[in-house]
Structures are given as structure tokens and as C-alpha cells.
Design an enzyme around this catalytic site. Structure first.
Site, PDB file in Angstrom:
ATOM      1  N   GLY A 242       0.843  -1.203   0.000  1.00 40.23           N
ATOM      2  CA  GLY A 242       0.000   0.000   0.000  1.00 40.23           C
ATOM      3  C   GLY A 242       0.868   1.239   0.000  1.00 40.23           C
ATOM      4  O   GLY A 242       2.018   1.208  -0.446  1.00 40.23           O
ATOM      5  N   SER A 243       0.314   2.317   0.510  1.00 39.54           N
ATOM      6  CA  SER A 243       1.019   3.599   0.457  1.00 39.54           C
ATOM      7  C   SER A 243       2.196   3.626   1.433  1.00 39.54           C
ATOM      8  O   SER A 243       2.228   2.883   2.422  1.00 39.54           O
ATOM      9  CB  SER A 243       0.038   4.711   0.803  1.00 39.54           C
ATOM     10  OG  SER A 243      -0.524   4.444   2.082  1.00 39.54           O
ATOM     11  N   GLY A 247       2.923   2.106   5.284  1.00 40.43           N
ATOM     12  CA  GLY A 247       4.145   1.381   5.657  1.00 40.43           C
ATOM     13  C   GLY A 247       4.861   2.045   6.822  1.00 40.43           C
ATOM     14  O   GLY A 247       5.441   1.377   7.674  1.00 40.43           O
ATOM     15  N   GLU A 264       5.744  -3.404   0.625  1.00 40.35           N
ATOM     16  CA  GLU A 264       5.678  -3.071  -0.811  1.00 40.35           C
ATOM     17  C   GLU A 264       4.891  -1.772  -0.906  1.00 40.35           C
ATOM     18  O   GLU A 264       3.660  -1.791  -0.922  1.00 40.35           O
ATOM     19  CB  GLU A 264       4.964  -4.186  -1.588  1.00 40.35           C
ATOM     20  CG  GLU A 264       5.679  -5.522  -1.549  1.00 40.35           C
ATOM     21  CD  GLU A 264       6.920  -5.578  -2.449  1.00 40.35           C
ATOM     22  OE1 GLU A 264       7.193  -4.597  -3.147  1.00 40.35           O
ATOM     23  OE2 GLU A 264       7.598  -6.611  -2.415  1.00 40.35           O
ATOM     24  N   CYS A 298       1.552   0.668  -8.864  1.00 44.53           N
ATOM     25  CA  CYS A 298       2.707   1.121  -8.066  1.00 44.53           C
ATOM     26  C   CYS A 298       3.888   1.385  -8.992  1.00 44.53           C
ATOM     27  O   CYS A 298       4.749   2.206  -8.697  1.00 44.53           O
ATOM     28  CB  CYS A 298       3.060   0.094  -7.007  1.00 44.53           C
ATOM     29  SG  CYS A 298       3.219  -1.547  -7.685  1.00 44.53           S
TER      30      CYS A 298
END
Ligand code: NAD
Length: 510
Positions: A242-243, A247, A264, A298
Site C-alpha cells: 500500500g502507500s 508502511g 511493498e 505502483c
């Protein structure tokens, strides 16, 4: 840019989703906790029930219990479960792709591609189930054998993003299951239906192959469910996609309990276009990477760093290609750009473009909202190209929308410096026919990203290679190559068959 003449109505999309779910065998947990929505019209499909705290607790207990059996099941037998899952994904490819299009707004060929990626990783993981190799290492002591073995890790908590609502789950799940782990999945709250479908197919595969049902659990709901998993010491690995904002919250919390993470996160991917580049190939690669998936990968191309001598020519070709992009219904086979996921995403895009203009940027093509009359709650927009002189703060951020910033350079060293001067480090590429330039870009002095390509765009990775990025992208590696090691723990074994005790480093004691 052209728009589809008409959009489907929500009622038809709801019926189509229901048919796909029924064919897959899902019973939808209808309720009032949150809504499954479609970005095609921006409207609600079904009310759903979210997992409770008690459900989360129960899922962790059950998957932990199942792990105790699963870890002792021979790896090639674990591979049989993954093989069956792959077969079921093949059989249900079209319905799964429909659900992805309905919930994430991906055009049909990309949705089918996402399911293909799931099938591919299952094939990979089946092979992996017979290749979980350790090593034998030369011992410094006579009559000793030194080896390294790999063991299943435990419960893997998967937290996933909306934009690859099923593939990211499969990258983690197929490999984790082959490695002997059990899995709890907290998908994006924006894509619950495709998650229900994947969970159902895996449950079927488990029933048919005799694997414990609780090798996998699905928990629908918002980030609070994810937070429970993040804080639970029984969850050995949190694989979170995700963003970077997410993270930044997840990483330290898992580290505080000495758990493992595989992060990720966001990317701000660039392509360098050198004077020797094949411009036909470059234009195709750039347009797919920048405007494909409506800029919601992404690995989407967000910055183009073009040699000054070819900048005008390339930009003219790109603006001409952008002007012809068909935007609209992602089910229409002519559409290349579907909707953004939400009105919020459109606001973020418009805000970024306004800021870029205030910082000296100039719009070259695109940027206007589309189909607002046909679907006032949906977010269709023209992919935009903005020429900028400098890498200002807005250019250095990831805006999850189809904005391509164009910068120019004079020397390759300057291009690489610009390329690397962002906080993210996911994907990168260079278009060149000069081998020295290509090799420099791929070298230690070149791109600082986890993915570095030559004569191909930044998006569309194959599952055979490890996938992931550096810096604020989080450092994780998923999918192929030896990414499986993240899902296992290693043990170093020393076996003394000499009949006498010899200490390492010639230490004498007693
Ligand atoms: P997001 O960060 O809003 O949400 C992702 C997931 O994290 C969701 O399931 C959400 O519920 C959960 N979450 C959010 N905050 C959390 C918290 N504090 N604790 C636990 N869980 C939490 O991301 P999104 O908008 O769904 O997806 C887009 C982003 O994902 C982009 O930044 C994109 O670059 C990134 N992405 C990265 C990769 C990659 O492999 N690097 C792949 C796909 C998407």
C-alpha cells in the site's frame, strides 16, 4: 482523447458481480458495516459485514493451529494445494476478471492479465514446493558438517491495496502456502468482492486436496483489522502492500514486537530517454506505463527524463498519442483508460496538477475530467502530461493518478542523478540503443530502484523475478526468484561426527 459513448448502469454491474460470485460459489456476507462499490459509476453495489475483533482473534488462533499441521506436511504435498488453486483460477478466469473490473475499474485485458499473473505464480510456487533448497557449507573443523535448512515461518498476515486486489494476494499466498505457512488476508476495503472470490476458490482447493481449511482466512474490513494483525505477536510476518504512509505506520509497530515485515509501498518511477532511443518503441512503452491502469499501478511511469535534443520530438509524439486515448467503460474493448478508484483520487490528481503549475509546470495535454454528466459520482479523467523545469516537491511525491511529469537532461550522469533524487525506489527504465548507457543505468552507479529495465517501460513485471523496491518503497521482495526466503526461517546446523569436541576458532576450554 475520446470517451466511451455510454457507461453501464449500477444495477447491471451489481447483477454481473452477483452472477460471477454465484458461479464461483461465494455467499456474500451482506450487512451494513461497509459498502462494496464500483468506480465505473462511483455507486454502491452491496452492503457488507466487516470482521469483528473477535473474528480477528479467532482467525489468528485457527491459522496458528492449522500451521502446526501444515508445517509438517511435505512441501510437494503442500504444492498440490497450490496446483489446485491455480487450476480453479484458470477455470474461473473470466468471472474473476469481471470482479476486478467492477471493483477496481481495470480495463478487461488488464483484469484478465491480473488473473493470469495469479495463475503464473501458482505454477511457480508448485515448482518451488520441490525446490526449497538449503546449503552445505565447508566446515573449518575436521569431522564436522555445516548446513543450512529452511523451515516454515508461521502465520503470514497479508494487507493489500486496491489496485492489484487479487494478484498481490496470490504472490504472497501461493508462495507462503508452498513454504508451509498459513495465511490471514486483510484486503483493501475498496475491493472486498474479488477477495471473497479468491478465498472461496482457495477453500475449495483445500477441501479437494485434504489441506486444513484454516490454512487461509479472510478478514474484510478497514485498517483497524490490519492494525490488529500488525500488533499480534502470533503473526510471524506482515506482508503489507500500500502507500508509504501505511508502511510508515506498520513497519515500526511490527518491529516493536520483533516481527518480520515485507513492505511493498509507493513508487515514483521514471524513464530516461536517451538520444539513441528507438522512439516508436519508447512512445508505446511510455504511454502504456504512464496512462495504463489509469496511472494506478505502483510501477506507473510518473517522471520522464528526456535528453534535451529529442525532447520536443518525443513530447509531440506523446501528446498526439495521449490525445487519442479512449477513456470510459473498462468493459468496452476499445477503452484504454478506465476510471480512477474514487472522487478523492481525482481531487488528489487535480490538486497535484495545480501545485505543479504553481511551481512552474505547464500542462501539455490532458487533465480534464470526463463523463461527469453520465456518471457524476465516478472519476474519469484524461491522463495528463506536465512539463516541468525542476524536480519540485510535487514531482517528488507519488500521486496515484495518471500524471506524467517531463524533465530534460544534457548528460547521462545528470539524468541518473535526477532519476534517483526522489524518496521512492521501485521501478525504473532507460530507452537507449547505446550499450554503454544501458549498462551504466543498470550498474551500481545507475538506477537505485528494485526494478531497472532497458527498452521497456516501468510497469508490467513478470512473476519469475523478485518484485519490490528500495528506500520509501519499503525494501521488500515478493513473487519469484528467491523471494520465498522471506516466508521461511533458516537454521544453521553443525553436525559433529568426529567423536571429539573441537571448538570453533581453535578455542580451548576444559
Ligand atoms: P493504502 O495504503 O491506503 O491501503 C493499503 C492497505 O493498507 C489497505 O488494506 C488498508 O486498509 C491498509 N491499511 C492502511 N493503513 C493501515 C494501518 N495503519 N495499519 C494496517 N493496515 C493499514 O493504499 P491503497 O490506496 O489501497 O493503494 C495504493 C498504494 O499502494 C500506492 O501508494 C501504491 O504505490 C501502493 N502499491 C504498492 C505496491 C508495491 O508492490 N510496491 C503494489 C500495489 C500498490
Amino acid at each position: 482523447m475520446t470517451s466511451s459513448p455510454a457507461l453501464p448502469i449500477t444495477e447491471d454491474l451489481r447483477a454481473r458481480a452477483r452472477t460471477s460470485l454465484e458461479r464461483i460459489g461465494v455467499s456474500v456476507p451482506e450487512g451494513t458495516d461497509f459498502q462494496a462499490r464500483t468506480p465505473i459509476t462511483g455507486e454502491d453495489l452491496f452492503g457488507l459485514t466487516a470482521a469483528t475483533e473477535a473474528d480477528t482473534e479467532e482467525a489468528v488462533t485457527a491459522t496458528r493451529e492449522a500451521f502446526l499441521t501444515w508445517r509438517t506436511t511435505p512441501a510437494p504435498r503442500r504444492g498440490e494445494l497450490v496446483r489446485r488453486l491455480g487450476e480453479l483460477l484458470r477455470e474461473n478466469k473470466s468471472d474473476l476478471a469481471d470482479l476486478i473490473t467492477i471493483e477496481a475499474g481495470k480495463i478487461r485485458s488488464e483484469a484478465l492479465g491480473e488473473v493470469q499473473e495469479m495463475i503464473d505464480i501458482c505454477d511457480f510456487a508448485v515448482g518451488l514446493s520441490r525446490q526449497l533448497y538449503g546449503r552445505t557449507i565447508a566446515s573449518e573443523r575436521p569431522g564436522h558438517r555445516l548446513s543450512e535448512t529452511w523451515h516454515p515461518l508461521g502465520v503470514v498476515g497479508i494487507i493489500s491495496a486496491f489496485n492489484f486486489p487479487a494478484a498481490v494476494w496470490s504472490w504472497n499466498t501461493a508462495v507462503a502456502l508452498a513454504c508451509g505457512d498459513t495465511v490471514i488476508w486483510k484486503p483493501s476495503e475498496l475491493t472486498p468482492l474479488i477477495s471473497l472470490a479468491c478465498d472461496r476458490l482457495l477453500a475449495r482447493a483445500a477441501e479437494e486436496t485434504g489441506a486444513p481449511r484454516d490454512v487461509h482466512r479472510l478478514l474484510l474490513g478497514d485498517r483497524t483489522i490490519g492494525e490488529k494483525l500488525v500488533d499480534d505477536p502470533r503473526v510471524a510476518l506482515i506482508s503489507a502492500t500500500g502507500s508509504t504512509r501505511m508502511g510508515r505506520e506498520v513497519g515500526p509497530r511490527v518491529a516493536a514486537r520483533f516481527g518480520r515485515t515485507l513492505l511493498e509501498l509507493g513508487g515514483n518511477n521514471a524513464a530516461v530517454v536517451a538520444p539513441s532511443a528507438d522512439l516508436d518503441l519508447a512512445v508505446q512503452g511510455i504511454v502504456f506505463a504512464a496512462a495504463g491502469t489509469a496511472g494506478q499501478r505502483c510501477t506507473t511511469l510518473r517522471r520522464l527524463i528526456v535528453h534535451r535534443d529529442i525532447a520536443d520530438t518525443l513530447v509531440a509524439r506523446l501528446t498526439a498519442a495521449y490525445a487519442k486515448l479512449p477513456i470510459g467503460d473498462p468493459f468496452d474493448e476499445h477503452t484504454l483508460v478506465g476510471p480512477l478508484i474514487s472522487a478523492k483520487a481525482l481531487d488528489a490528481m487535480q490538486d497535484a496538477v495545480t501545485r505543479a503549475q504553481a511551481q512552474g509546470g505547464k500542462i501539455l495535454v490532458g487533465g480534464d475530467r470526463r463523463l461527469a454528466d453520465a456518471a457524476p459520482r465516478a472519476a474519469y479523467v484524461e491522463p495528463v502530461i506536465v512539463r516541468v523545469e525542476d524536480q519540485t516537491d510535487v514531482v517528488r511525491e507519488e500521486t496515484f493518478a495518471p500524471i506524467l511529469y517531463v524533465l530534460t537532461y544534457d548528460t547521462l550522469e545528470e539524468a541518473i542523478a535526477l532519476h534517483n533524487d526522489v524518496p521512492q525506489g521501485l521501478s525504473s527504465s532507460i530507452f537507449t540503443r547505446d550499450q554503454q548507457e544501458a549498462e551504466l543505468f543498470l550498474s551500481a552507479e545507475g538506477s537505485d530502484c528494485g526494478i531497472a529495465n532497458v527498452n521497456i517501460g516501468t510497469s508490467g513485471a513478470e512473476i519469475g523475478g523478485a518484485f519490490g523496491g528500495e528506500k520509501e518503497t519499503g525494501g521488500g521482495r515478493e513473487s519469484g526468484s528467491d523471494a520465498w526466503r522471506a516466508y521461511m526461517r533458516s537454521a544453521t546446523n553443525t553436525i559433529n561426527y568426529s567423536g571429539r569436541l573441537a571448538l570453533a576458532q581453535n578455542v580451548s576450554f576444559l
